[in-house]
Design an enzyme around this catalytic site. Structure first.
Site, PDB file in Angstrom:
ATOM      1  N   HIS A 145     -28.902  38.405  53.365  1.00 46.80           N
ATOM      2  CA  HIS A 145     -28.027  37.744  52.397  1.00 46.80           C
ATOM      3  C   HIS A 145     -26.867  38.658  52.007  1.00 46.80           C
ATOM      4  CE1 HIS A 145     -30.996  34.621  52.244  1.00 46.80           C
ATOM      5  NE2 HIS A 145     -31.927  35.485  51.873  1.00 46.80           N
ATOM      6  N   CYS A 187     -18.228  23.451  31.377  1.00 46.21           N
ATOM      7  CA  CYS A 187     -17.279  22.370  31.104  1.00 46.21           C
ATOM      8  C   CYS A 187     -18.074  21.066  31.161  1.00 46.21           C
ATOM      9  CB  CYS A 187     -16.102  22.399  32.069  1.00 46.21           C
ATOM     10  SG  CYS A 187     -16.521  22.221  33.824  1.00 46.21           S
ATOM     11  N   ASP A 197     -14.970  24.822  27.807  1.00 49.31           N
ATOM     12  CA  ASP A 197     -13.934  23.967  27.220  1.00 49.31           C
ATOM     13  C   ASP A 197     -14.612  23.109  26.150  1.00 49.31           C
ATOM     14  OD1 ASP A 197     -15.270  21.980  28.578  1.00 49.31           O
ATOM     15  OD2 ASP A 197     -13.542  21.334  29.767  1.00 49.31           O
ATOM     16  N   THR A 253     -18.766  19.042  33.676  1.00 48.16           N
ATOM     17  CA  THR A 253     -19.649  18.995  34.853  1.00 48.16           C
ATOM     18  C   THR A 253     -20.014  20.370  35.405  1.00 48.16           C
ATOM     19  OG1 THR A 253     -17.719  18.948  36.278  1.00 48.16           O
ATOM     20  CG2 THR A 253     -18.630  16.809  35.606  1.00 48.16           C
ATOM     21  N   HIS A 266     -29.873  34.725  46.801  1.00 44.47           N
ATOM     22  CA  HIS A 266     -29.228  34.624  48.113  1.00 44.47           C
ATOM     23  C   HIS A 266     -27.714  34.835  48.057  1.00 44.47           C
ATOM     24  CE1 HIS A 266     -32.629  32.111  50.199  1.00 44.47           C
ATOM     25  NE2 HIS A 266     -33.078  33.216  49.628  1.00 44.47           N
TER      26      HIS A 266
HETATM   27  C1  RB5 Z   1     -12.861  17.445  30.472  1.00 43.53           C
HETATM   28  O1  RB5 Z   1     -12.762  16.117  30.122  1.00 43.53           O
HETATM   29  C2  RB5 Z   1     -13.513  17.596  31.845  1.00 43.53           C
HETATM   30  O2  RB5 Z   1     -12.664  17.122  32.838  1.00 43.53           O
HETATM   31  C3  RB5 Z   1     -13.864  19.045  32.104  1.00 43.53           C
HETATM   32  O3  RB5 Z   1     -14.724  19.476  31.098  1.00 43.53           O
HETATM   33  C4  RB5 Z   1     -14.597  19.369  33.386  1.00 43.53           C
HETATM   34  O4  RB5 Z   1     -15.710  18.525  33.558  1.00 43.53           O
HETATM   35  C5  RB5 Z   1     -13.809  19.502  34.586  1.00 43.53           C
HETATM   36  O5  RB5 Z   1     -14.328  19.871  35.660  1.00 43.53           O
END
Ligand code: RB5
Length: 148
Positions: free
Chosen positions: A133, A65, A8, A67, A98
Site C-alpha cells: 500500500h 459538508c 460548512d 455530503t 490502505h
Molecule cells: C451545501 O448546500 C452543499 O452543497 C454542500 O454542503 C456540500 O454537500 C457540497 O458538496
C-alpha cells in the site's frame, strides 16, 4: 495527535457533535470554522483544514459538508492531502490502512448519525499498513509531482 476540523453550514451540527466526541476521547483539535449554520462555502474550510494538515500544523483533519463530496474534492487539491469520504467504519478503517488517508470527509446530511462515532474512532485509531500500500500511495505522490 492534533486534529484540524472544519465544516460548512450543512456540516456545522455534525462538526459540533464530533468536537464533543474528540473532547471525550481526549484528542486536541483546532476548529477552523464555520462558526454557525449560516450559509458558507465549503471550499474555504476544505482549504484551511487541508493546508493545516499539509503543513504539519495538524496530524489529521476532519471535514464535513452536506455530503462530504465537495469537501473531499476540494481538500484533495492540496498536495500531500489524501482526503477520504467514509460513510462506514469499514471505509474509515481501510482509508487509513490502505490509503494513509490524512483527512476524513463526512456528510452532515448523508452519513448515518449512529455510525459517526465508530467512523471517527476508526479514522483516529487505525495505522497505515505500508508495504504494497505504501508503494501505491507513493504513486499518488508521483502523480502530484507530475501535475503541480
Ligand atoms: C451545501 O448546500 C452543499 O452543497 C454542500 O454542503 C456540500 O454537500 C457540497 O458538496
Amino acid at each position: 495527535m492534533r486534529i484540524a476540523i472544519g465544516s460548512d453550514h450543512a456540516g456545522f451540527a455534525l462538526k459540533e457533535t464530533i468536537k464533543t466526541l474528540l473532547d471525550d476521547l481526549g484528542v486536541p483539535f483546532d476548529d477552523l470554522g464555520t462558526a454557525s449554520a449560516e450559509p458558507a462555502d465549503y471550499p474555504d474550510f476544505a482549504e484551511a483544514v487541508a493546508r493545516a494538515v499539509a503543513a504539519g500544523r495538524a496530524d489529521r483533519g476532519i471535514l464535513i459538508c452536506g455530503t462530504g463530496i465537495g469537501m473531499s474534492i476540494a481538500a484533495n487539491k492540496i498536495s500531500g492531502v489524501r482526503a477520504a469520504l467514509a460513510c462506514t467504519e469499514a471505509s474509515a478503517t481501510l482509508g487509513r490502512a490502505h490509503n494513509d488517508a490524512n483527512i476524513l470527509a463526512l456528510g452532515g446530511r448523508t452519513t448515518p448519525a449512529a455510525a459517526v462515532p465508530s467512523i471517527v474512532r476508526a479514522f483516529l485509531a487505525t495505522e497505515f499498513e505500508g508495504g504494497r500500500h505504501g508503494a501505491r500511495v507513493a504513486k499518488i505522490a508521483a502523480i502530484e509531482r507530475k501535475d503541480p
